[in-house]
Design an enzyme around this catalytic site. Structure first.
Site, PDB file in Angstrom:
ATOM      1  N   GLN A 543       0.951  -1.058   0.074  1.00 50.35           N
ATOM      2  CA  GLN A 543       0.158  -0.050   0.086  1.00 50.35           C
ATOM      3  C   GLN A 543       0.856   1.214   0.033  1.00 50.35           C
ATOM      4  OE1 GLN A 543      -3.534  -0.214   1.439  1.00 50.35           O
ATOM      5  NE2 GLN A 543      -4.027   1.900   0.801  1.00 50.35           N
ATOM      6  N   PHE A 546      -0.350   6.658  -2.989  1.00 50.85           N
ATOM      7  CA  PHE A 546      -1.391   6.756  -4.148  1.00 50.85           C
ATOM      8  C   PHE A 546      -2.338   5.848  -4.382  1.00 50.85           C
ATOM      9  CE2 PHE A 546       2.519   9.193  -5.528  1.00 50.85           C
ATOM     10  CZ  PHE A 546       1.987  10.440  -5.556  1.00 50.85           C
ATOM     11  N   ASP A 660      10.412  11.198  -5.738  1.00 49.30           N
ATOM     12  CA  ASP A 660      10.106  10.309  -4.989  1.00 49.30           C
ATOM     13  C   ASP A 660      11.033   9.264  -4.637  1.00 49.30           C
ATOM     14  OD1 ASP A 660       9.054   9.629  -2.118  1.00 49.30           O
ATOM     15  OD2 ASP A 660       7.129   8.953  -3.081  1.00 49.30           O
TER      16      ASP A 660
END
Ligand SMILES: *[C@@H]1O[C@H](CO)[C@@H](O)[C@H](O)[C@H]1NC(C)=O
Ligand SMILES: *[C@@H]1O[C@H](CO)[C@@H](O)[C@H](O)[C@H]1NC(C)=O
Ligand SMILES: *[C@@H]1O[C@H](CO)[C@@H](O)[C@H](O)[C@H]1NC(C)=O
Ligand SMILES: *[C@@H]1O[C@H](CO)[C@@H](O)[C@H](O)[C@H]1NC(C)=O
Ligand SMILES: *[C@@H]1O[C@H](CO)[C@@H](O)[C@H](O)[C@H]1NC(C)=O
Ligand SMILES: *[C@@H]1O[C@H](CO)[C@@H](O)[C@H](O)[C@H]1NC(C)=O
Length: 854
Positions: A543, A546, A660
């Protein structure tokens, strides 16, 4: 004549002046036998375009060089275009240049010994040295202005730059050759580097880019208008003219510029990029308007013999029709280098030819060439010779002329959407399914038939058009008008001189305009549901900020990873589709491939290739598993990430900042090769959000650069920072975030920096790595990591320097300065447990935590 007289007078008076005051700068363009050029003097060409003088490198060694007088690079340094003594520098500034008694140009060092000589042999009466406005430094008889009688000229000895008027190629009579070779470090160390751009005159001449003698890129042969492998090169315009000259005495490439006040140069950089740079007056900067290699398909022999590389295909390597992968296993793992083999062996007499369009012609070093044959004769010749594997026209001008015949494997073919050439490939008759094939036998009959069909078709089209015009005249006019408006790029020609750029931006536009024509790789929602067993928990991989990620298997057996995006991403379906279309085109062996997407109502999903070894953090930060990452693997992972990031940052079509980068976004394939994932996700979610959201800083604490976390300023340098953190994590096996040391004040960066300053850097290395590492390699990686995490963005290297520093143990590396976020671990950090690795922070939260820390 009058003009000549006055210059002589001028030169003479300056001559008197300078002999009396020999330390003054020579504001003339000539040097005579009685003068010296010391390291603090220069010559200027007549219209003050170029300057000759000495410059000192970062190594404080001195070089005789020519540079543009009025331009500079990003750092304000001189734009050097030629260096005389690149491999024999002066050790200190006491040397000088003079014309020796034998009429040679020599550089004399402090011990009065000649360090470098022009080595020209013809002796002469009264030689003078002159710097011309073209940038050519010539040694000539004082009263001889005929360029063919120059005794010596710098244009015959290029360094890393091709100026207008310089030739790259061969004089076949004398066997002399001219090529360009990169500096060891661009703008820093002019000694000969690893990369050269060199013409091979055999077969049909082509120019190759070499890395230490190994071919890495080729231009393709010249087709009369441009290089076969540079379709974005436009035919001649008013301002710049490309020439490729071939006869039995000479083979060379050159270019010229109509207006001397426009500066354009071709050079090869120390990281192996071929660049055409143009000086833009208004911005006072060099603009890179063309470069190569551009993408995976530019890599020499990427897809092996009989493979075709096509950036728009998936995978990029395809086989020529009638061929299949030689090594299917490697091929499926997207290593196409073994190429393809025939489905059916050739039979010679009954073979036929596959007509391929818009391709870069295969390598032409060992081909047979006849420039006076036409295509029909060429086809007959190929058909009649059983070792002939393919044929093509040489030139595309005048409807196609000349004949080139391949008699060996076809190497390095590339498919273009437009602008390539036609190639006819020999296939066994049984592999032929008539469509798209042109038989060579029965040619006369066929021609008659074809003519008949064309006439009929044309008549039919005319008839239909006529009806349309009568019926819907106005509507048709509207359609045609719309079309021609779309095509409007020739009007945007204020800078047609950069034809390469004009073209590439045109291509970019047209490809964006045609996005709708391209097939969006869309997966049916039901397929995805079945593949992931209705998004069941046991298929869930993780998870993220996003949404959730699921593992799935398509009916065909291919494993996929499906990212189900949270519904409130704030992005419209159309924007989403357009982004996906862009990202699907990004292809690199160190990026996870996006296979496509799926859209169901307002639910959006991304479909990626599945990576067997999941993410790096799951192995690197796991006590049991991390010993499986020995130093060799870790180094490979570091280099792979660097290459992937370099591709994202420097692909010209859409420069992508990842925003990221972190261990959990690095996935590992079966062989532990790293692949960056989520690239472009930042872009999808970052740029197209509503006003209020654009201020959101997405990213992960611990990997964010100071300027990004604090001010929301992001650039390629913020990715470089995250990369640096990642490097230090990979070496130490410890997380930057949540790092504990004896000294609780320090995070991983601070710890690494402390060890570095104490010259104990190697202590950083993960204790689970056995002793099989190379200390110098580890040391280099630590230094690169620290350079990348420096506090000031402008101090951090670009990814291209990083790749260079990692790949070469001789590259010079600056000393790192102190890292960003080095001190003051955030007390609130301790309770946000490491299980929540994936959370994204808004700028407010980060600012608050930063304030807490002070
Ligand atoms: C130039 O160099 C010469 C010798 O190296 C020295 O004597 C002279 O003072 C220098 N002139 C200037 C202006 O620096
Ligand atoms: C500096 O100069 C030395 C001696 O000439 C040479 O060995 C070294 O490679 C040079 N380094 C750089 C970065 O130019
Ligand atoms: C000139 O000749 C000498 C001796 O053969 C050689 O060492 C040197 O490299 C040559 N210089 C140039 C610029 O080619
Ligand atoms: C050359 O370019 C300059 C600046 O772009 C312009 O002012 C000049 O008129 C041009 N000269 C010619 C001969 O076209
Ligand atoms: C090239 O082709 C022409 C026309 O077919 C022929 O006359 C000529 O001999 C050929 N030249 C060579 C070198 O084969
Ligand atoms: C086929 O062409 C090659 C290359 O020109 C030549 O060496 C060979 O002799 C030719 N073979 C035949 C059978 O004509």
């Amino acid at each position: 004549m009058g003009e000549g007289g006055s210059t002589t007078l001028l030169t003479f008076s300056l001559f008197c002046f300078t002999t009396f005051l020999s330390t003054l700068s020579l504001s003339t363009d000539t040097l005579t036998t009685s003068q010296l050029l010391t390291t603090n003097q220069t010559l200027s060409s007549r219209n003050a375009i170029f300057q000759l003088g000495f410059f000192s490198s970062t190594n404080s060694t001195w070089y005789l060089a020519i540079w543009y007088k009025t331009t500079h690079d990003e750092d304000g340094d001189k734009t050097v275009v030629w260096v005389a003594n690149r491999d024999t520098p002066l050790e200190n500034p006491t040397g000088f240049l003079k014309i020796s008694n034998q009429g040679n140009l020599v550089i004399i060092d402090q011990s009065q010994k000649p360090l470098w000589s022009s080595n020209q042999t013809t002796t002469n009466e009264n030689p003078v040295l002159q710097l011309l406005d073209s940038g050519n430094l010539v040694l000539r008889e004082a009263n001889e202005n005929d360029p063919t009688k120059f005794l010596w000229q710098s244009f015959d000895y290029p360094t890393d730059t091709l100026l207008p008027g310089m030739k790259l190629g061969w004089n076949l009579d004398t066997g002399s050759e001219k090529h360009i070779t990169s500096w060891r470090v661009t703008n820093q160390d002019p000694s000969s580097g690893d990369f050269s751009f060199k013409l091979d005159y055999r077969g049909l001449p082509e120019i190759f880019l070499y890395n230490k003698g190994e071919r890495i890129y080729r231009s393709g042969p010249w087709n009369g208008e441009r290089f076969s492998g540079v379709p974005e090169m436009q035919p001649v315009t008013d301002s710049i003219k490309f020439t490729f000259f071939v006869d039995q005495h000479e083979v060379y490439y050159t270019f010229s510029i109509g207006n001397q006040s426009l500066f354009s140069r071709l050079c090869v950089s120390s990281v192996g990029e071929l660049q055409r740079l143009t000086w833009i007056q208004s911005t006072q900067a060099w603009n890179k308007f063309w470069y190569a290699p551009k993408d995976q398909c530019d890599i020499y022999k990427e897809c092996g013999p009989y493979g075709i590389c096509d950036t728009n295909a998936s995978p990029v390597c395809q086989c020529v029709r009638g061929f299949r992968p030689k090594n299917p296993q490697a091929w499926n793992l997207r290593d196409g280098s073994d190429g393809c083999v025939r489905n059916t062996e050739l039979e010679c007499g009954s073979d036929r030819f596959l007509h391929m369009r818009n391709v870069k012609l295969p390598e032409t070093t060992s081909v047979f060439v006849n420039r006076s044959m036409d295509l029909t004769e060429c086809g007959d010749l190929c058909h009649g010779n059983c070792s002939c594997t393919a044929y093509a026209n040489i030139e595309i001008t005048n409807g196609g002329t000349g004949c080139v015949i391949w008699v060996s494997e076809l190497l390095d073919i590339r498919q273009y959407p437009a602008g390539g050439q036609d190639l006819y490939v020999r296939l066994a008759a049984s592999d032929v399914d008539d469509i798209g094939f042109e038989g060579v036998s029965d040619k006369a009959n066929n021609t008659a038939k074809v003519v008949g069909i064309i006439v009929c078709a044309a008549a039919f089209i005319l008839l239909v058009l006529g009806i349309c015009i009568l019926w819907k005249k106005r509507k048709l006019q509207w359609i045609l008008k719309g079309k021609s408006e779309h095509r409007g790029f020739p009007e945007r020609s204020q800078d047609l001189l950069m034809n390469e750029v004009v073209f590439s931006s045109n291509r970019e536009q047209s490809s964006e305009r045609n996005l709708d024509d391209l097939e969006l790789p869309l997966f049916d929602f039901n397929t995805i549901t079945v593949a992931t067993n209705n998004f069941s928990e046991e298929h869930k991989l993780g998870q993220g900020g996003f949404g959730s990620v699921y593992k799935g298997r398509l009916m065909e057996g291919q494993d996929i990873a499906v990212k189900r995006l949270s519904k409130n991403s704030g992005q419209g379906i159309e924007e989403f589709k357009n982004e996906v279309k862009l990202i699907v085109k990004l292809q690199h062996r160190n990026l996870v491939r996006l296979l496509g997407c799926s859209i169901q109502m307002d639910e959006k999903m991304l479909v990626y290739e599945y990576m067997e070894n999941r993410s790096l953090d799951a192995i690197l930060f796991d006590k049991a598993k991390r010993s499986s990452l020995d130093w060799k693997r870790r180094f490979n992972i570091i280099c792979g990430i660097a290459r992937g990031l370099l591709y994202l940052h420097h692909d010209s079509r859409f420069r992508i900042i990842h925003r990221d980068l972190k261990a959990s976004n690095i996935l590992l394939d079966r062989e532990m090769n790293p692949k960056i994932s989520d690239f472009g996700m930042a872009r999808i979610f970052g740029t197209d959000q509503t006003e209020a959201n654009t201020m959101r800083v997405v990213g992960t604490y611990g990997y964010m650069s100071p300027e990004y976390a604090m001010d929301g300023i992001f650039s390629v340098k913020s990715d470089v920072f995250s990369f640096g953190v990642l490097v230090l994590e990979i070496i130490s096996g410890k997380k930057n975030r949540g790092f504990y040391s004896v000294n609780k004040e320090l995070n991983l960066l601070g710890h690494a920096w402390k060890l570095w300053k104490e010259e104990n850097a190697l202590e950083l290395i993960d204790s689970s790595i056995d002793n099989s590492y190379s200390p110098s390699e580890v040391h280099r990686c630590i230094q690169v990591g620290l350079l990348c995490v420096q506090e000031r963005a402008e101090d951090r290297p670009t990814m291209s320097s990083v790749v260079l520093m990692l790949s070469s143990d001789t590259a010079s590396m600056p000393q790192p300065k102190n890292p960003g976020f080095c001190l003051g671990r955030n007390p609130t950090e301790t309770d946000s447990s490491s299980s929540k690795q994936d959370e994204s922070f808004t700028v407010n939260q980060v600012t608050v935590t930063m304030l807490d820390a002070r």
